[in-house]
Write an enzyme that holds these catalytic residues in place. Structure first.
Site, PDB file in Angstrom:
ATOM      1  N   ARG A  24      46.376  44.258  28.566  1.00  9.23           N
ATOM      2  CA  ARG A  24      46.701  43.226  29.547  1.00  9.23           C
ATOM      3  C   ARG A  24      46.369  43.697  30.954  1.00  9.23           C
ATOM      4  O   ARG A  24      46.149  44.888  31.194  1.00  9.23           O
ATOM      5  CB  ARG A  24      48.197  42.878  29.490  1.00  9.23           C
ATOM      6  CG  ARG A  24      49.103  44.071  29.827  1.00  9.23           C
ATOM      7  CD  ARG A  24      50.553  43.647  29.985  1.00  9.23           C
ATOM      8  NE  ARG A  24      51.397  44.776  30.344  1.00  9.23           N
ATOM      9  CZ  ARG A  24      52.512  44.688  31.046  1.00  9.23           C
ATOM     10  NH1 ARG A  24      52.922  43.520  31.488  1.00  9.23           N
ATOM     11  NH2 ARG A  24      53.245  45.752  31.319  1.00  9.23           N
ATOM     12  N   THR A 134      49.586  57.063  36.369  1.00  9.02           N
ATOM     13  CA  THR A 134      48.694  56.290  35.519  1.00  9.02           C
ATOM     14  C   THR A 134      47.444  55.849  36.279  1.00  9.02           C
ATOM     15  O   THR A 134      47.534  55.371  37.412  1.00  9.02           O
ATOM     16  CB  THR A 134      49.412  55.060  34.964  1.00  9.02           C
ATOM     17  OG1 THR A 134      50.596  55.481  34.268  1.00  9.02           O
ATOM     18  CG2 THR A 134      48.516  54.278  34.016  1.00  9.02           C
ATOM     19  N   LYS A 159      47.693  60.115  33.567  1.00 10.77           N
ATOM     20  CA  LYS A 159      47.657  59.362  32.315  1.00 10.77           C
ATOM     21  C   LYS A 159      46.565  58.313  32.463  1.00 10.77           C
ATOM     22  O   LYS A 159      46.699  57.380  33.268  1.00 10.77           O
ATOM     23  CB  LYS A 159      49.011  58.701  32.043  1.00 10.77           C
ATOM     24  CG  LYS A 159      49.030  57.832  30.796  1.00 10.77           C
ATOM     25  CD  LYS A 159      50.426  57.311  30.533  1.00 10.77           C
ATOM     26  CE  LYS A 159      50.456  56.336  29.373  1.00 10.77           C
ATOM     27  NZ  LYS A 159      51.825  55.906  29.034  1.00 10.77           N
ATOM     28  N   LYS A 161      44.205  55.329  31.243  1.00  7.13           N
ATOM     29  CA  LYS A 161      44.098  54.207  30.314  1.00  7.13           C
ATOM     30  C   LYS A 161      42.643  54.050  29.852  1.00  7.13           C
ATOM     31  O   LYS A 161      41.718  54.009  30.662  1.00  7.13           O
ATOM     32  CB  LYS A 161      44.562  52.914  30.988  1.00  7.13           C
ATOM     33  CG  LYS A 161      46.037  52.894  31.349  1.00  7.13           C
ATOM     34  CD  LYS A 161      46.930  52.780  30.128  1.00  7.13           C
ATOM     35  CE  LYS A 161      48.384  52.583  30.487  1.00  7.13           C
ATOM     36  NZ  LYS A 161      49.242  52.424  29.304  1.00  7.13           N
ATOM     37  N   ASP A 189      45.570  57.179  27.073  1.00  6.46           N
ATOM     38  CA  ASP A 189      46.337  56.134  26.395  1.00  6.46           C
ATOM     39  C   ASP A 189      45.386  55.007  26.046  1.00  6.46           C
ATOM     40  O   ASP A 189      44.935  54.263  26.914  1.00  6.46           O
ATOM     41  CB  ASP A 189      47.461  55.621  27.298  1.00  6.46           C
ATOM     42  CG  ASP A 189      48.365  54.626  26.582  1.00  6.46           C
ATOM     43  OD1 ASP A 189      48.120  54.343  25.394  1.00  6.46           O
ATOM     44  OD2 ASP A 189      49.316  54.132  27.212  1.00  6.46           O
ATOM     45  N   GLU A 217      47.492  58.999  23.372  1.00  2.00           N
ATOM     46  CA  GLU A 217      48.519  58.028  22.979  1.00  2.00           C
ATOM     47  C   GLU A 217      47.910  56.868  22.206  1.00  2.00           C
ATOM     48  O   GLU A 217      46.896  56.303  22.615  1.00  2.00           O
ATOM     49  CB  GLU A 217      49.190  57.448  24.231  1.00  2.00           C
ATOM     50  CG  GLU A 217      50.472  58.107  24.637  1.00  2.00           C
ATOM     51  CD  GLU A 217      51.130  57.314  25.750  1.00  2.00           C
ATOM     52  OE1 GLU A 217      51.730  56.253  25.465  1.00  2.00           O
ATOM     53  OE2 GLU A 217      51.036  57.756  26.906  1.00  2.00           O
ATOM     54  N   ASP A 242      53.108  55.419  20.300  1.00  2.00           N
ATOM     55  CA  ASP A 242      53.814  54.637  21.314  1.00  2.00           C
ATOM     56  C   ASP A 242      54.197  53.289  20.724  1.00  2.00           C
ATOM     57  O   ASP A 242      55.325  53.088  20.279  1.00  2.00           O
ATOM     58  CB  ASP A 242      52.958  54.474  22.562  1.00  2.00           C
ATOM     59  CG  ASP A 242      53.642  53.677  23.663  1.00  2.00           C
ATOM     60  OD1 ASP A 242      54.797  53.240  23.472  1.00  2.00           O
ATOM     61  OD2 ASP A 242      53.040  53.458  24.721  1.00  2.00           O
ATOM     62  N   LYS A 266      60.445  54.604  24.779  1.00  2.00           N
ATOM     63  CA  LYS A 266      60.639  53.685  25.894  1.00  2.00           C
ATOM     64  C   LYS A 266      61.901  52.861  25.634  1.00  2.00           C
ATOM     65  O   LYS A 266      62.074  52.313  24.543  1.00  2.00           O
ATOM     66  CB  LYS A 266      59.435  52.758  26.063  1.00  2.00           C
ATOM     67  CG  LYS A 266      58.165  53.483  26.494  1.00  2.00           C
ATOM     68  CD  LYS A 266      56.977  52.548  26.571  1.00  2.00           C
ATOM     69  CE  LYS A 266      55.725  53.290  27.026  1.00  2.00           C
ATOM     70  NZ  LYS A 266      54.507  52.430  26.977  1.00  2.00           N
ATOM     71  N   ASP A 319      56.704  60.185  31.826  1.00  2.00           N
ATOM     72  CA  ASP A 319      55.827  59.144  32.352  1.00  2.00           C
ATOM     73  C   ASP A 319      56.726  58.101  33.016  1.00  2.00           C
ATOM     74  O   ASP A 319      57.136  57.129  32.398  1.00  2.00           O
ATOM     75  CB  ASP A 319      55.003  58.540  31.208  1.00  2.00           C
ATOM     76  CG  ASP A 319      54.127  57.382  31.662  1.00  2.00           C
ATOM     77  OD1 ASP A 319      53.889  57.254  32.878  1.00  2.00           O
ATOM     78  OD2 ASP A 319      53.677  56.603  30.795  1.00  2.00           O
ATOM     79  N   ASP A 321      56.271  56.616  36.337  1.00  2.00           N
ATOM     80  CA  ASP A 321      55.644  56.223  37.603  1.00  2.00           C
ATOM     81  C   ASP A 321      55.725  54.730  37.898  1.00  2.00           C
ATOM     82  O   ASP A 321      55.275  54.289  38.956  1.00  2.00           O
ATOM     83  CB  ASP A 321      54.179  56.662  37.640  1.00  2.00           C
ATOM     84  CG  ASP A 321      53.331  55.970  36.577  1.00  2.00           C
ATOM     85  OD1 ASP A 321      53.890  55.512  35.567  1.00  2.00           O
ATOM     86  OD2 ASP A 321      52.101  55.901  36.742  1.00  2.00           O
TER      87      ASP A 321
END
Length: 360
Positions: A24, A134, A159, A161, A189, A217, A242, A266, A319, A321
């Site tokens: 997304r 991230t 991290k 993406k 990730d 991840e 995750d 999470k 993580d 942030d």
């Protein structure tokens, strides 16, 4: 001490810049804030953010669960029976992990305020926390620029993406490696963006190129546990679950079957601090280390996650942030570059808002 009332408020918080993943693109978040009032006037605060593509929770469903079955089970109960109240939140309805997390956080906040202790003290420890930053998925050039800027701001772990247009993923990592020091750790990730065989090829290519990847991840679809195991068994870089991890039951399967090397906890996925503690402890028993992660969510719920992470010995990676992406200053915790500073006030606490040194 009787729980007298529960109320919910919804508000939107813009982001400083778009947050892009393989799943997304977000330009704002909606925070569902919950207040839990005790008969002596103490107020416990919690919060949740909907992430439809991960948890299946919408703003409407979170509010409905909080103002329906969760409120029904909490109002009139004695917070002195703290564990019973926590169990009531989890058992009063099926699913709805984000709503349960918001109520769980508010209950912890109220109970710690009643005891006059900070949440980390109630949970039993306060180790130091250093968050990664991230880097959203984008062109290799844009991601390299973002990486360089954040390293200059003091972050030592990024991290990154990946997973959107996988053919570009190695180019993305190489571009970042060209502009950041070798000592900087990169965590990737993929947000379920790769197929199992594709993931193995990409990860092995990254190893051969010496790109210095700490772990990967969720390389494959959340439901594809056999695909996740296929990747884990065929690469040298550790693999972390995750989106495949929501519950203590998921934890038992993932760690006993050695589907992955690491777990990302999470609160919005698992339903709050109480379940997060169970997950980390089950993983610890099986020799699997955990990371505390966050969705794109408000500072209050991230602060609750940070208190949990500071206390549980098996949470090794951080993580946290998300508040640094928001247009409002966090009140419940503060940041000095990569360092996350927890409040010592009762409950989740708050700190005086100060200019954020890492936004730009």
């Amino acid at each position: 001490m009787i729980i007298k009332d529960l109320q919910v408020n919804r508000r939107k918080i813009p982001l400083f810049m778009p947050f892009k993943t393989a799943l997304r693109t977000a330009t704002e978040i909606e925070s569902i804030d919950v207040t839990l009032t005790l008969e002596n006037g103490i107020i416990g605060r919690g919060a949740a953010a909907p992430t439809f593509v991960i948890t299946g929770d919408s703003s409407e469903s979170i509010e409905a669960a909080l103002m329906g079955p969760i409120k029904d089970v909490l109002i009139g109960s004695d917070i002195g029976h703290f564990q019973t109240a926590l169990q009531g939140i989890q058992s009063c309805c099926v699913g709805n992990p984000s709503a349960k997390a918001a109520a769980d956080i508010a209950l912890h906040d109220a109970y710690c305020k009643l005891l006059n202790v900070p949440l980390h003290a109630f949970l039993g420890d306060k180790k130091s926390l250093q968050t990664c930053m991230t880097i959203g998925v984008d062109t290799p050039e844009k991601m390299a620029d973002d990486a360089k800027r954040n390293i200059d701001l003091g972050f030592k772990v990024l991290k990154v993406k990946v997973g959107a247009n996988p053919s570009l993923d190695i180019d993305r990592i190489e571009a970042i490696r060209d502009v950041v020091p070798k000592a900087v750790k990169l965590r990737l990730d993929a947000n379920q963006g790769w197929a199992p065989k594709q993931a193995v090829q990409l990860i092995n290519d990254m190893e051969k190129k010496g790109l210095g990847i700490e772990f990967i991840e969720q390389p494959v679809a959340s439901h594809d546990l056999e695909g996740l195991k296929f990747v884990t068994e065929r690469v040298g870089i550790p693999v972390m679950a995750d989106e495949s991890l929501f519950s203590a039951k998921d934890t038992l399967k993932l760690v006993s079957g050695r589907y992955v090397d690491l777990l990302n906890i999470k609160l919005m996925k698992c339903g709050g601090i109480s379940n997060a503690w169970k997950i980390a402890s089950i993983a610890e028993t099986n020799g699997v280390a955990c990371m505390i992660g966050s969705m794109m969510e408000p500072a209050l719920s991230v602060a609750a996650a940070a208190h949990f992470a500071a206390a549980h010995p098996n949470v090794k990676y951080f993580d946290l942030d998300a508040p640094l992406w928001l247009s409002e200053e966090p009140e419940e915790l503060s940041y000095v570059s990569e360092k996350v500073i927890l409040s010592d006030l009762p409950g989740i606490g708050s700190v005086n808002a100060v200019p954020n040194t890492v936004k730009g």
